[in-house]
Design an enzyme around this catalytic site. Sequence first.
Site, mmCIF file in Angstrom:
data_model
loop_
_atom_site.group_PDB
_atom_site.id
_atom_site.type_symbol
_atom_site.label_atom_id
_atom_site.label_comp_id
_atom_site.label_asym_id
_atom_site.label_seq_id
_atom_site.Cartn_x
_atom_site.Cartn_y
_atom_site.Cartn_z
ATOM 1 N N ASP A 82 67.735 62.537 62.088
ATOM 2 C CA ASP A 82 66.381 62.157 61.706
ATOM 3 C C ASP A 82 65.585 62.124 63.006
ATOM 4 O O ASP A 82 65.691 61.181 63.785
ATOM 5 C CB ASP A 82 66.429 60.775 61.027
ATOM 6 N N LYS B 122 56.508 64.287 68.097
ATOM 7 C CA LYS B 122 56.663 64.919 66.778
ATOM 8 C C LYS B 122 55.315 65.369 66.217
ATOM 9 O O LYS B 122 55.222 66.359 65.525
ATOM 10 C CB LYS B 122 57.328 63.913 65.834
ATOM 11 N N GLU C 88 62.514 65.202 54.786
ATOM 12 C CA GLU C 88 62.970 63.807 54.860
ATOM 13 C C GLU C 88 63.161 63.161 53.484
ATOM 14 O O GLU C 88 64.187 62.523 53.241
ATOM 15 C CB GLU C 88 61.997 62.994 55.727
ATOM 16 N N ASP D 249 57.614 56.135 52.221
ATOM 17 C CA ASP D 249 58.159 56.094 53.584
ATOM 18 C C ASP D 249 57.105 55.558 54.552
ATOM 19 O O ASP D 249 56.188 56.293 54.945
ATOM 20 C CB ASP D 249 58.609 57.522 53.970
#
Length: 601
Positions: free
Chosen positions: A8, A70, A171, A193
């Site tokens: 992850d 990211k 994800e 999330d």
Amino acid sequence: MSKAVGIDLGTTYSLIATMQGSEPVIIPVAEGGRHLPSAVALTKGGERVVGDLAKRQAVLNHENTVHGIKRLMGCRYSEKTVDTDVKRLLYNVVEGDEDNIKVIMGGRSYAPQEISAMILRRLRMDAEAYLGERVTDAVITVPAYFNDSQRQATKDAGTIAGFNVLRICSEPTAAALAYGLHKEEGRVIAVYDLGGGTFDLCILEAGGGSFRVKATNGDTHLGGSDFDDRIVKWMCDAFQKESGVDLRQDKMALQRVRDAAEKAKHELSSLEETEVNLPYIISDNSGPKHLVMPVAREQIERLVADLITETLNCCQRALVDARLRPEQVDEVLLVGGCTRMPKVQEEVRKFFGSEPRRGIDPDEAVALGAAIYAGMLSGEVTDIALMDVTPLTLGVRTVGNVATPIIPRSTVIPTSQSRSFSTATDMQRSIEILVYQGESKIFDANRLLGCFNLNNLPPEPAGSVKVEVNFAIDENGILNVSAINKNTGTAREITIKASSGLEEATLIRMAQDLESRENAYAVLRQADKLLKAFEERASTGLGEKLEQQTLVLKEAMQGEDINAIWTGLHDLAETAAKIEPLVEKNSNGNGNKKANGKLSG
Ligand code: AMP
């Protein structure tokens, strides 16, 4: 065969997991925790560090610290998101031209893929140390909304870090896998999330061995750090009111308040009340000052109430897109550290009208699911079959700025689909093929992935020259496009890749650069330690040699010549290997001397 892992690769934290027997487990990082801060820095001493060390020195060395990389993966410099991200996350360390973003660290520029690769390599090293074997095969996760360029950039980062990237996986798909929901038929799953920096809501439908993304929504600027901002502001305001001093003007004090705010937020997920206690937070003419204040859960809930409401607005928008009502969602999964907050759980429960599934640590579900996926692909897990889908529509531009789809979103991948086009004008000698990704019917409103020309078409009336365009998406969701001129008899074919995909040669160079520099840092560290402990450095001449070679290697690392770095580090390692036994002998001798001294005393 090497052990396959699931990763992850998060905005704030990254995790690595693997299958042990039939269970996925998180592999601890070298510092002992279960997650690695996604931060990289070049320290003032000139060493590259990743994770906790990078995070800890960020305040004092912010211009050489990179976090939140990211958000820049696969983005173009000209894209809007970059400006905000530069200010928020990367300070002033980004430059670039139209297409390329470069991050500056220690006077050297890096592609975002290289920075991510440093994080991934650290995870690989930690996993190898923990498992005691080589680790190469990996599944890496990305948000469901990541486009082709962002996925390609993530895959490239994996390659630079020395991984064989088995798959790039969404994800929410990974989270649903961790919960075993692939076994369910026709069930609608909402993955909520709420992480450190972003909020994602994804509505999936399980069925036929795959998860189909029905809708995604979210906010790339809403997460736990925004919660922290609110608490920090509240604490600083209260302190200023009482003492007249604004802690925001002092970087060190502010960082302590930030850390304390996050800690209090965590504690208040299980306690109703806690206390923030920061002695000597600042001093002025009247002497040192201390920040001591009670904080109640209710207080924090009030401070972030509108942020939680904003996440629910995203949920609402996703449901509208999926043409569903909240009660039609069968399962709600909570992912991301912030879903530990009781208020978040309560609001999500109220919104969907059902109890969200927990059970798996919300920080770990994605990595655990990725490990299961990696296990499936490497043959360790045999009772699951999973198909992934493409998240966004792919197509080409046709006359009138129209976006013409070739592969619609949510198509199970891998897939290959073709469509024929013909010339639009008489005597047209070439066709420009512009490839886009997105849902708008207007070409310009989508993202341009790449373009190429088919030239030397025969001069014929409009409509008579036919070109077949083929789109092929591989199992990673990465696209290859080819076009064949059907008229000339001899078929021509051109293949393009997403614009952010790095050339093979560049990838190899970046991988070698990363490997050589990381090895060089390790040897330099060892040489430095030896030099300090080496008492006979003057008499043997070896100490001087080590010093000299250290300088040569450091000099080589200033440049771009990878061979020079390898040569430098080999020479240094050779000398270090000669010194090591001498130092060991000495320290054994000293150890005895000290022990004797103590005994006789
Ligand atoms: P993630 O990106 O999923 O790792 O989530 C990180 C975010 O979750 C950070 O903002 C953390 O402060 C937050 N977080 C972690 N644990 C807790 C907790 N017990 N209560 C509230 N927030 C938490």
